[in-house]
Motif scaffolding. Structure first.
Motif, PDB file in Angstrom:
ATOM      1  N   TYR A 149      40.643  44.950  36.912  1.00 14.01           N
ATOM      2  CA  TYR A 149      40.141  44.041  35.885  1.00 14.01           C
ATOM      3  C   TYR A 149      39.734  42.744  36.594  1.00 14.01           C
ATOM      4  CZ  TYR A 149      42.828  47.196  32.841  1.00 14.01           C
ATOM      5  OH  TYR A 149      43.345  48.293  32.198  1.00 14.01           O
ATOM      6  N   PRO A 150      38.419  42.557  36.873  1.00 11.54           N
ATOM      7  CA  PRO A 150      38.005  41.395  37.654  1.00 11.54           C
ATOM      8  C   PRO A 150      38.068  40.077  36.894  1.00 11.54           C
ATOM      9  CG  PRO A 150      36.099  42.662  36.996  1.00 11.54           C
ATOM     10  CD  PRO A 150      37.317  43.432  36.549  1.00 11.54           C
TER      11      PRO A 150
ATOM     12  N   THR B 136      34.434  52.485  32.506  1.00 17.73           N
ATOM     13  CA  THR B 136      34.839  51.166  32.035  1.00 17.73           C
ATOM     14  C   THR B 136      36.100  51.299  31.197  1.00 17.73           C
ATOM     15  OG1 THR B 136      32.566  50.402  32.049  1.00 17.73           O
ATOM     16  CG2 THR B 136      34.095  49.175  30.667  1.00 17.73           C
ATOM     17  N   VAL B 137      36.981  50.299  31.293  1.00 16.25           N
ATOM     18  CA  VAL B 137      38.235  50.278  30.548  1.00 16.25           C
ATOM     19  C   VAL B 137      38.340  48.948  29.811  1.00 16.25           C
ATOM     20  CG1 VAL B 137      40.762  50.360  30.718  1.00 16.25           C
ATOM     21  CG2 VAL B 137      39.369  51.658  32.335  1.00 16.25           C
ATOM     22  N   ALA B 138      38.695  48.999  28.535  1.00 15.52           N
ATOM     23  CA  ALA B 138      39.040  47.786  27.790  1.00 15.52           C
ATOM     24  C   ALA B 138      40.527  47.862  27.490  1.00 15.52           C
ATOM     25  CB  ALA B 138      38.249  47.687  26.493  1.00 15.52           C
ATOM     26  N   SER B 139      41.200  46.735  27.614  1.00 10.92           N
ATOM     27  CA  SER B 139      42.638  46.693  27.358  1.00 10.92           C
ATOM     28  C   SER B 139      42.975  45.450  26.537  1.00 10.92           C
ATOM     29  CB  SER B 139      43.423  46.705  28.672  1.00 10.92           C
ATOM     30  OG  SER B 139      44.811  46.772  28.404  1.00 10.92           O
TER      31      SER B 139
ATOM     32  N   GLY C 125      37.665  46.228  32.625  1.00 14.53           N
ATOM     33  CA  GLY C 125      37.560  46.559  34.038  1.00 14.53           C
ATOM     34  C   GLY C 125      36.958  47.923  34.266  1.00 14.53           C
ATOM     35  N   LYS C 126      37.122  48.401  35.484  1.00 12.89           N
ATOM     36  CA  LYS C 126      36.596  49.709  35.881  1.00 12.89           C
ATOM     37  C   LYS C 126      37.668  50.496  36.610  1.00 12.89           C
ATOM     38  CE  LYS C 126      31.705  49.647  36.007  1.00 12.89           C
ATOM     39  NZ  LYS C 126      31.279  50.596  35.052  1.00 12.89           N
TER      40      LYS C 126
ATOM     41  N   SER D  39      27.411  43.864  32.196  1.00 15.64           N
ATOM     42  CA  SER D  39      27.393  45.127  31.464  1.00 15.64           C
ATOM     43  C   SER D  39      28.762  45.475  30.903  1.00 15.64           C
ATOM     44  CB  SER D  39      26.876  46.253  32.347  1.00 15.64           C
ATOM     45  OG  SER D  39      27.790  46.502  33.397  1.00 15.64           O
ATOM     46  N   MET D  40      29.845  45.061  31.591  1.00 13.46           N
ATOM     47  CA  MET D  40      31.185  45.342  31.065  1.00 13.46           C
ATOM     48  C   MET D  40      31.403  44.573  29.767  1.00 13.46           C
ATOM     49  SD  MET D  40      33.782  45.741  34.234  1.00 13.46           S
ATOM     50  CE  MET D  40      33.373  44.262  35.107  1.00 13.46           C
TER      51      MET D  40
END
Length: 178
Positions: free
Chosen positions: A116-117, A145-148, A134-135, A3-4
């Motif tokens: 961030y797995p 959720t975080v996008a970097s 990540g989360k 889902s991420m």
């Protein structure tokens, strides 16, 4: 996990996100799509690898720092963030399988811990093209959720071909929390 990555695709390709970050420090506002709203940040990261990234992927330790300018539709006082980055995994100049943790201190005094797995870090034309998703596991934005994405300059790209490896990358990065 799936889902991420679906979330990341929904917001556009990594190339688009990286291009927007590399274009400059302007930060686009994020819609307040939940009662707590989101945040959009642009800034810089400096990441160290020990041992350095080489042609052969190997177990590495990751440390670093980040500094961001931010906008938040829901909280005009959230204007910046600084972070400490740590983690490790199997990394090389052309492959990455690592888990990293980013501890962010916001301009409001609040904190967030992001895990961030997995991520994608590739050395392309003397630049590290980075996309990690990540989360937030604790603090402000918990559960989000975080996008970097970012494009960091490999400060010593020829070191990919040595045992010493690329020990440091630095450059523009973003934090996108819807």
């Amino acid at each position: 996990m799936r889902s991420m990555w679906s979330w990341a695709r929904a917001y556009g390709s990594a190339a688009l996100a990286v291009g927007m970050v590399a274009a400059g420090p302007a930060v686009a506002p994020v819609e307040a799509n939940t009662p707590t709203g989101g945040v959009s940040c642009a800034g810089t990261n400096t990441i160290g690898f020990s041992p350095g990234l080489s042609l052969r992927a190997r177990r590495t330790r990751i440390t670093g720092t980040g500094s961001y300018r931010c906008t938040s539709a829901a909280d005009p006082g959230l204007t910046a963030g600084t972070s400490e980055i740590s983690g490790g995994g199997v990394n090389g100049c052309f492959a990455s399988d690592a888990t990293t943790v980013e501890k962010i201190t916001w301009s409001t005094g609040e904190r967030s811990v992001v895990v961030y797995p997995m991520g994608d870090v590739r050395q392309v034309a003397a630049q590290a093209v980075v996309l990690v998703v990540g989360k937030v596991v604790s603090g402000r934005f918990h559960g989000r959720t975080v996008a970097s994405p970012g494009v960091q300059l490999a400060l010593d790209v020829s070191s990919c071909a040595t045992d010493r490896g690329v020990q440091r990358i630095s450059g523009p990065s973003a934090l996108l929390i819807p």
